[in-house]
Design a protein around this motif. Structure first.
Motif, PDB file in Angstrom:
ATOM      1  N   ASP A  87     -44.893 -43.804  15.918  1.00 19.92           N
ATOM      2  CA  ASP A  87     -44.099 -43.693  14.698  1.00 19.92           C
ATOM      3  C   ASP A  87     -45.037 -43.264  13.578  1.00 19.92           C
ATOM      4  N   PRO A  88     -44.800 -42.108  12.942  1.00 21.92           N
ATOM      5  CA  PRO A  88     -45.702 -41.648  11.888  1.00 21.92           C
ATOM      6  C   PRO A  88     -45.739 -42.573  10.672  1.00 21.92           C
ATOM      7  N   ASP A  89     -44.680 -43.393  10.510  1.00 24.76           N
ATOM      8  CA  ASP A  89     -44.633 -44.319   9.379  1.00 24.76           C
ATOM      9  C   ASP A  89     -45.280 -45.660   9.674  1.00 24.76           C
ATOM     10  N   ASP A  90     -45.517 -45.958  10.960  1.00 26.80           N
ATOM     11  CA  ASP A  90     -46.086 -47.238  11.350  1.00 26.80           C
ATOM     12  C   ASP A  90     -46.788 -47.061  12.688  1.00 26.80           C
ATOM     13  N   ARG A 119     -36.576 -46.367  16.839  1.00 21.69           N
ATOM     14  CA  ARG A 119     -37.397 -47.483  17.295  1.00 21.69           C
ATOM     15  C   ARG A 119     -36.550 -48.334  18.232  1.00 21.69           C
TER      16      ARG A 119
END
Length: 165
Positions: A107-110, A74
């Protein structure tokens, strides 16, 4: 035993030797040599940046180094790693994107954030310059014993680890 080093400064052979003025010559020599090393590193970083791409800013070269070693990141993580503001990193990343050297993906988490990564072209260009730099080190240190090179790497690693922790 005291002597004169290659820079003409008096140096003590004992650890922590100081002059009557309280100056620790070992740390004075370290400071001087690190200043020279850092000045050359900054100049080399500019040269390497131009070798990757003629329009690449020297400061952005470090982002390529970090992305190659750490993988997708990020922008906020990159800013934290370099100790600069997110706006500075964002500006450099936009320039790198414009040159086709990095790309963003969700971002796969966010879903609100994105991850930055080197493009294939960015990776190829970076590795080419890195390999050429490594060859320059090999040539410059050709007369060094391999154990000396390993010791220098070990000491620099130790210094860097102390600086981060």
């Amino acid at each position: 035993m005291r002597g004169v080093d290659v820079h003409g400064s008096e140096s003590g052979s004992e650890r922590g030797a100081t002059s009557g003025s309280g100056v620790d010559h070992a740390f004075l020599a370290l400071e001087r040599e690190l200043a020279v090393f850092l000045r050359r590193a900054r100049a080399n970083s500019g040269e390497m940046a131009r070798e990757v791409h003629p329009e690449l800013e020297p400061a952005a070269y470090g982002l390529l180094v970090r992305l190659e070693s750490a993988g997708r990141q990020r922008a906020t993580d990159l800013a934290a790693y370099f100790g600069v503001g997110k706006a500075t990193v964002s500006r450099q990343l936009r320039a790198l994107e414009g040159l086709g050297l990095v790309a963003r993906e969700p971002d796969p988490d966010d879903g609100r954030a994105s991850l930055v990564h080197l493009t294939d072209e960015g990776l190829d260009r970076y590795r080419s310059v890195r390999d050429a730099r490594r060859e320059r080190y090999v040539r410059k240190l050709a007369d060094w014993d391999r154990d000396e090179v390993a010791e220098l790497a070990r000491l620099l690693h130790h210094l860097n680890a102390r600086a981060e922790g």
